[in-house]
Enzyme design. Structure first.
Site, PDB file in Angstrom:
ATOM      1  N   GLU A 244     -33.123  29.414 -18.723  1.00  0.00           N
ATOM      2  CA  GLU A 244     -31.664  29.266 -18.769  1.00  0.00           C
ATOM      3  C   GLU A 244     -31.180  27.810 -18.837  1.00  0.00           C
ATOM      4  O   GLU A 244     -30.580  27.280 -17.882  1.00  0.00           O
ATOM      5  CB  GLU A 244     -31.042  29.962 -17.557  1.00  0.00           C
ATOM      6  CG  GLU A 244     -31.403  31.424 -17.490  1.00  0.00           C
ATOM      7  CD  GLU A 244     -30.654  32.163 -16.419  1.00  0.00           C
ATOM      8  OE1 GLU A 244     -30.027  31.532 -15.539  1.00  0.00           O
ATOM      9  OE2 GLU A 244     -30.673  33.404 -16.445  1.00  0.00           O
TER      10      GLU A 244
ATOM     11  N   GLU B 187     -35.069  38.830 -17.530  1.00  0.00           N
ATOM     12  CA  GLU B 187     -34.367  39.112 -16.265  1.00  0.00           C
ATOM     13  C   GLU B 187     -33.244  40.119 -16.509  1.00  0.00           C
ATOM     14  O   GLU B 187     -32.477  39.959 -17.455  1.00  0.00           O
ATOM     15  CB  GLU B 187     -33.726  37.852 -15.650  1.00  0.00           C
ATOM     16  CG  GLU B 187     -34.680  36.911 -14.983  1.00  0.00           C
ATOM     17  CD  GLU B 187     -33.980  35.700 -14.395  1.00  0.00           C
ATOM     18  OE1 GLU B 187     -32.795  35.804 -13.985  1.00  0.00           O
ATOM     19  OE2 GLU B 187     -34.585  34.610 -14.384  1.00  0.00           O
TER      20      GLU B 187
HETATM   21  O1  LIG Z   1     -28.424  35.343  -9.944  1.00  0.00           O
HETATM   22  C1  LIG Z   1     -29.570  36.112 -10.093  1.00  0.00           C
HETATM   23  C2  LIG Z   1     -30.582  35.371 -10.951  1.00  0.00           C
HETATM   24  C3  LIG Z   1     -31.178  34.130 -10.275  1.00  0.00           C
HETATM   25  O2  LIG Z   1     -31.711  34.461  -9.012  1.00  0.00           O
HETATM   26  C4  LIG Z   1     -32.260  33.575 -11.206  1.00  0.00           C
HETATM   27  O3  LIG Z   1     -32.985  32.508 -10.604  1.00  0.00           O
HETATM   28  C5  LIG Z   1     -31.653  33.060 -12.493  1.00  0.00           C
HETATM   29  O4  LIG Z   1     -32.610  32.965 -13.531  1.00  0.00           O
HETATM   30  C6  LIG Z   1     -30.473  33.900 -12.916  1.00  0.00           C
HETATM   31  N1  LIG Z   1     -29.727  33.710 -13.981  1.00  0.00           N
HETATM   32  C7  LIG Z   1     -28.726  34.601 -13.918  1.00  0.00           C
HETATM   33  C8  LIG Z   1     -27.638  34.697 -14.930  1.00  0.00           C
HETATM   34  N2  LIG Z   1     -26.985  33.473 -15.038  1.00  0.00           N
HETATM   35  C9  LIG Z   1     -26.193  32.907 -14.057  1.00  0.00           C
HETATM   36  C10 LIG Z   1     -24.863  32.780 -14.281  1.00  0.00           C
HETATM   37  C11 LIG Z   1     -24.069  32.175 -13.327  1.00  0.00           C
HETATM   38  C12 LIG Z   1     -24.609  31.689 -12.156  1.00  0.00           C
HETATM   39  C13 LIG Z   1     -25.973  31.816 -11.947  1.00  0.00           C
HETATM   40  C14 LIG Z   1     -26.765  32.432 -12.899  1.00  0.00           C
HETATM   41  C15 LIG Z   1     -28.867  35.369 -12.819  1.00  0.00           C
HETATM   42  N3  LIG Z   1     -29.974  34.930 -12.213  1.00  0.00           N
END
Ligand SMILES: OC[C@@H]1[C@@H](O)[C@H](O)[C@@H](O)c2nc(CNc3ccccc3)cn21
Length: 446
Positions: free
Chosen positions: A164, A352
């Site tokens: 990401e 994911e």
């Molecule tokens: O938030 C859940 C997971 C996180 O624990 C992972 O480490 C990460 O790869 C992850 N990315 C997202 C989607 N993107 C996102 C958007 C806004 C704030 C944080 C993550 C969700 N998640």
């Protein structure tokens, strides 16, 4: 019943800072998340990854749980500060942990899938000109990735360069919610550029090493943006929201250029794109073997003249998870179709997908997380529909194997299909883990 392809790759995912703990062990030095989480007010109740799920010591038990669930693959990330605790100083003891973990996985016939960077930048890199703001970060990252390829290259079939880039740049240097917590949009785009450049240079290094049987790609978090109405201005807002969340990363990787409309919009905010050098886009767009897609939710936007992106989120009609994210499985289908139509026919993996819900251990010692089962089932239906139409989707990794450190939310949000009691470090397979085990066994969903 919905059947999946015979060799569909069923997995779960985690990341180093979120589960390992042991932050001072075997030579590891701080990452920017160690510093950020210890900074007043940055994380829920000042939670840190100091102990997390103590996976560094409990990895054998955790691999047993992976075997119990029956996953075919396990996506984990490697902590850069364990491998290079100081610039140029390789730490074999740090590498040895991952060799032990991989040995356990291979013994249980579970495919190791490694993410090279999942946000835990070494503090030393940040101290040298702001980490990803410094173009030297590309050199540091390639040295790190090359060492991983040398030491682990042939035992890891799937390599993911970055998790990401949107989060490690926009959320971290622009919005400030993640480490290092800057709120400067020009910095965010500079960081994004250097992260993408480091991706391209690492892929080139990977190709030169000619590692047999291994594939390399990148994982993007992608959020489909929908206009709140058929009004032209709302459609323009959705275009900008899509550029902000998705095209700013998809276009350089797959088309070799940043999207024109966003360059024009951003130039009014950040001035010159003088950090983009001759040949950079050619490097960023070197061919990869697969695309990792992290999907959680969609956005719905309406036009707002006062916002930088001319877009303002409006709540969708669907139910929400504990993160406040609307549950929209159909948007996953739309996203996959769009990627296939506009970007790539390469193999894709959902690296994911998952949800946080209020989980509790009931009298019977179980966690009856029906909402999470429903969430995963509905998203798998969307994935199956895409595959049924010829879509090149090769696998699905639930986020997450276990409850863990949820960044700024600390331990207040539980995404795991395995419950972690942080007081005792006891693991409990939630109903969703038992359900997922059956899905994998039958290679199908009801
Ligand atoms: O938030 C859940 C997971 C996180 O624990 C992972 O480490 C990460 O790869 C992850 N990315 C997202 C989607 N993107 C996102 C958007 C806004 C704030 C944080 C993550 C969700 N998640």
């Amino acid at each position: 019943m919905i059947k999946f392809p015979k060799d569909f790759l069923w997995g779960t995912a985690t990341s180093s800072y979120q589960i390992e703990g042991a932050v001072n062990e075997d030579g590891r030095t701080p990452s920017i998340w160690d510093t950020f989480s210890k900074t007043e007010g940055k994380t829920y109740n000042g939670h840190t990854g100091d102990v997390a799920c103590d996976h560094y010591h409990r990895y054998k038990e955790d691999v047993e749980i992976l075997k119990e669930i029956g996953v075919k693959a396990y996506r984990f990330s490697i902590a850069w500060p364990r491998i290079f605790p100081e610039e140029g100083k390789y730490n074999p003891k740090g590498m040895d942990f991952y060799k032990r973990l991989i040995d356990e996985l291979l013994k249980k016939d579970i495919m190791p899938t490694a993410t090279i960077y999942h946000w835990d930048l070494p503090q030393w890199a940040y101290d040298k000109g702001g980490g990803w703001l410094n173009r030297d970060s590309v050199k540091w990252y390639v040295e790190y990735a090359t060492k991983l390829f040398e030491e682990l290259g042939d035992v890891i079939p799937l390599w993911i360069t970055h998790n990401e880039p949107w989060c490690s740049s926009i959320l971290s240097y622009g919005i400030g919610e993640h480490a290092p917590g800057h709120k400067n949009y020009r910095e965010a785009l500079i960081a994004a550029h250097h992260i993408l450049l480091s991706h391209g240079e690492a892929v080139k290094a990977f190709r030169e090493m000619n590692i047999k049987g291994s594939k390399i790609g990148i994982t993007l978090n992608l959020t489909p943006a929908y206009p709140a109405s058929e009004k032209e201005e709302d459609k323009l807002a959705a275009q900008y929201a899509d550029g902000f969340a998705n095209r700013w990363f998809l276009d350089p990787i797959f088309k070799g250029n940043y999207p024109e409309d966003m360059m024009e919009l951003y130039s009014k905010i950040i001035g010159e794109f003088d950090f983009i050098k001759e040949g950079d886009l050619e490097t960023i767009s070197v061919p990869i073997d697969f695309l990792g897609v992290n999907y959680y939710t969609r956005s719905i936007v309406k036009y707002n003249e006062d916002s930088m992106l001319k877009a303002e989120n409006v709540p969708g009609p669907g139910k929400r998870t504990e993160m406040g994210w609307e549950i929209s499985p159909e948007s996953l289908y739309d996203l996959l179709k769009r990627l296939d139509r506009e970007y790539t026919k390469l193999p894709m993996y959902i690296t994911e997908n998952g949800a946080a819900f209020k989980d509790e251990v009931t009298e019977d010692g179980r966690v009856h997380d029906d909402e999470r089962i429903e969430y995963i089932k509905e998203h798998l239906k969307a994935a199956a529909k895409f595959i049924g139409e010829g879509g090149n989707l090769k696998g699905y990794f639930v986020w997450s194997l276990m409850d863990n450190f949820e960044w700024a939310h600390g331990y207040s949000k539980r995404f795991g299909i395995v419950y972690v009691d942080y007081e005792t470090q006891k693991r409990i397979l939630k109903d969703s883990a038992l359900w997922y085990k059956e899905v994998i066994q039958k290679n199908s969903i009801e």
